[in-house]
Enzyme design. Structure first.
Site, PDB file in Angstrom:
ATOM      1  N   LYS A 137      43.528  37.662  34.300  1.00 53.58           N
ATOM      2  CA  LYS A 137      42.485  38.302  33.483  1.00 53.58           C
ATOM      3  C   LYS A 137      42.811  39.756  33.188  1.00 53.58           C
ATOM      4  CE  LYS A 137      39.048  37.480  36.338  1.00 53.58           C
ATOM      5  NZ  LYS A 137      39.761  36.708  37.380  1.00 53.58           N
ATOM      6  N   ASN A 187      35.295  43.669  34.483  1.00 51.76           N
ATOM      7  CA  ASN A 187      35.827  43.481  35.827  1.00 51.76           C
ATOM      8  C   ASN A 187      37.130  44.240  36.047  1.00 51.76           C
ATOM      9  OD1 ASN A 187      35.484  41.999  38.381  1.00 51.76           O
ATOM     10  ND2 ASN A 187      37.367  40.947  37.797  1.00 51.76           N
ATOM     11  N   HIS A 222      36.672  31.964  45.129  1.00 51.33           N
ATOM     12  CA  HIS A 222      35.284  32.391  45.358  1.00 51.33           C
ATOM     13  C   HIS A 222      34.366  31.230  45.767  1.00 51.33           C
ATOM     14  CE1 HIS A 222      36.294  36.326  43.911  1.00 51.33           C
ATOM     15  NE2 HIS A 222      36.633  35.872  42.721  1.00 51.33           N
TER      16      HIS A 222
END
Length: 455
Positions: free
Chosen positions: A118, A141, A188
């Site tokens: 990302k 982020n 996660h």
């Protein structure tokens, strides 16, 4: 704006930026965090001077929520926190920081999510936009809060936003014109519980898209391929392995965009500076997004052949007596560290371990066994779990260092010799020992630089 009395819960970078935006719009703002004021070392002083009220260091903030019109929650706050549950009971809207930013933003929004790649893709896409002459904001982020850029936005600007699964938990109207899901591997699960929940959150990036928007998907990833039927917006593909119906792919050593029958060459693959197949995929994703947004191919090609990468992602730090230090602190999950291991072509000592995200390290260790990884230093909460996996796979040359990071790095250097690498790619989050992966990477670089200065 319907919110007059707002609570910002979680006062890290995004919380501070959200509070600044709300205050600028005339809202009454209360800052909420489990830390006391002295722990912020002056970071909240400007907000207090502008009239922000404080709810800091309280064990039960859920007992003081009545009267608020809105709760803006930072990504680090879990949705099972009692204060979030209480806000929902009181029918107080709970909103992500990116959702707040989106409602006040101007210009065109492009957004990037996925498990890995990302930050590289977001940064690369931002550089493409800048090189195309667009006034560009790179946020999310990646470390720069979206709300922090909103007040500087103008019509015609381009915003490139990196999106995590945490950010999508409390989004509702967030609507990028061009968005991408790069790949999906387990991550996660300590927070989201199941892969199904994790995938559903990633898919929320395109839930408000229409036929006028573009959804960029990885044709080489089984999970993202399966999103095509659910994607709202026109599907655009990227692949480093084969042709695609429409999108970015490789043909005769060139990055190209279009269909197998009719495509436009962007640049030679061997001119892309950032190394590895995973970075080729990042480059293809950024190409697909930029072309969907109408950016000229020459700006894309020029950027792909000059972009040198991002900090903390397979980043060369320094060389000390022939030993190369490589900072991959952003390797916070198994798949990400696998890419770093595959990039090692010389004998390597590797640092592994950190915060437990309930991941299986077996695929990483299987890759390590095949690679020139000669020894492993284990740190953090997951050290014992990784050691058990190493033993099971027949790799026994490792040592535990607990939370003594400096001793760990120094030992890795002592074990190495000229032509070797010391690779920090922990395959875990950093929160058991550091504020974030950036702090972990910075400290690694400081220790390496200190070793060089001592020589």
């Amino acid at each position: 704006m319907d919110w007059k009395n707002t609570l910002v819960f979680g006062m890290a970078r995004s919380g501070i930026a959200a509070a600044e935006l709300l205050l600028s719009k005339g809202a009454a703002v209360t800052l909420c965090d489990m830390r006391t004021l002295d722990k912020f070392e002056g970071q909240l002083d400007a907000l207090i001077e502008k009239g922000a009220k404080l709810m800091l260091g309280e064990a039960h903030p859920e007992e003081r929520l009545e009267g608020f019109d809105l709760v803006v929650v930072s990504p680090g706050i879990r949705l099972d926190h009692p204060a979030i549950a209480r806000a929902k009971e009181l029918k107080i809207p709970v909103m992500a920081e990116i959702e707040l930013a989106y409602r006040f933003s101007k210009g065109t929004l492009m957004a990037v999510t996925g498990t890995n790649g990302k930050t590289t893709t977001t940064t690369l896409l931002g550089e493409i936009c800048k090189n195309a002459g667009l006034r560009t904001h790179v946020v999310g982020n990646i470390g720069i809060p979206y709300t922090g850029a909103v007040m500087d936005m103008q019509d015609g600007d381009m915003t490139v936003c990196e999106i995590s699964s945490f950010m999508m938990e409390t989004s509702s109207t967030f609507h990028p014109h061009v968005c991408a899901v790069l790949n999906i591997t387990p991550d996660h699960l300590d927070r989201h519980g199941t892969m199904e929940n994790y995938v559903a959150l990633k898919e929320r990036i395109f839930e408000n898209c229409t036929h006028e928007d573009f959804v960029i998907l990885n044709a080489d990833d089984a999970v993202t391929r399966g999103m095509a039927d659910r994607a709202r917006g026109r599907a655009v593909w990227f692949s480093s392995r084969h042709d695609v119906d429409y999108g970015a792919f490789v043909r005769d050593g060139q990055v190209v965009f279009g269909t197998p029958e009719r495509f436009e060459a962007i640049c030679p693959v061997d001119k892309i500076i950032i190394p590895g197949e995973h970075n080729l995929q990042n480059a293809l994703a950024a190409t697909a997004m930029a072309m969907a947004a109408g950016i000229a191919p020459d700006a894309i090609g020029r950027t792909l052949t000059t972009f040198t990468g991002v900090e903390h992602r397979i980043e060369f730090v320094c060389e000390v007596k022939g030993v190369r230090f490589i900072n991959d602190s952003k390797g916070t999950n198994v798949d990400s560290s696998i890419q770093a291991v595959r990039a090692m072509k010389a004998p390597t000592v590797m640092i592994l371990g950190g915060y437990d995200k309930h991941c299986d390290f077996t695929p990483l260790v299987e890759e390590i066994v095949k690679a020139p990884i000669k020894r492993i230093a284990l740190i953090g909460v997951t050290a014992e779990q990784i050691a058990e996996t190493l033993d099971r796979c027949g790799f026994q040359d490792y040592e535990h260092f607990g939370k003594d990071f400096e001793a760990c790095v120094r030992a890795c250097y002592a074990w190495s010799g000229p032509g070797w690498n010391v690779l920090l790619s922990p395959s875990c989050a950093s929160w058991d020992m550091f504020k974030d992966y950036e702090e972990r990477g910075r400290i690694f670089k400081q220790i390496a630089a200190g070793l060089g200065a001592a020589e």
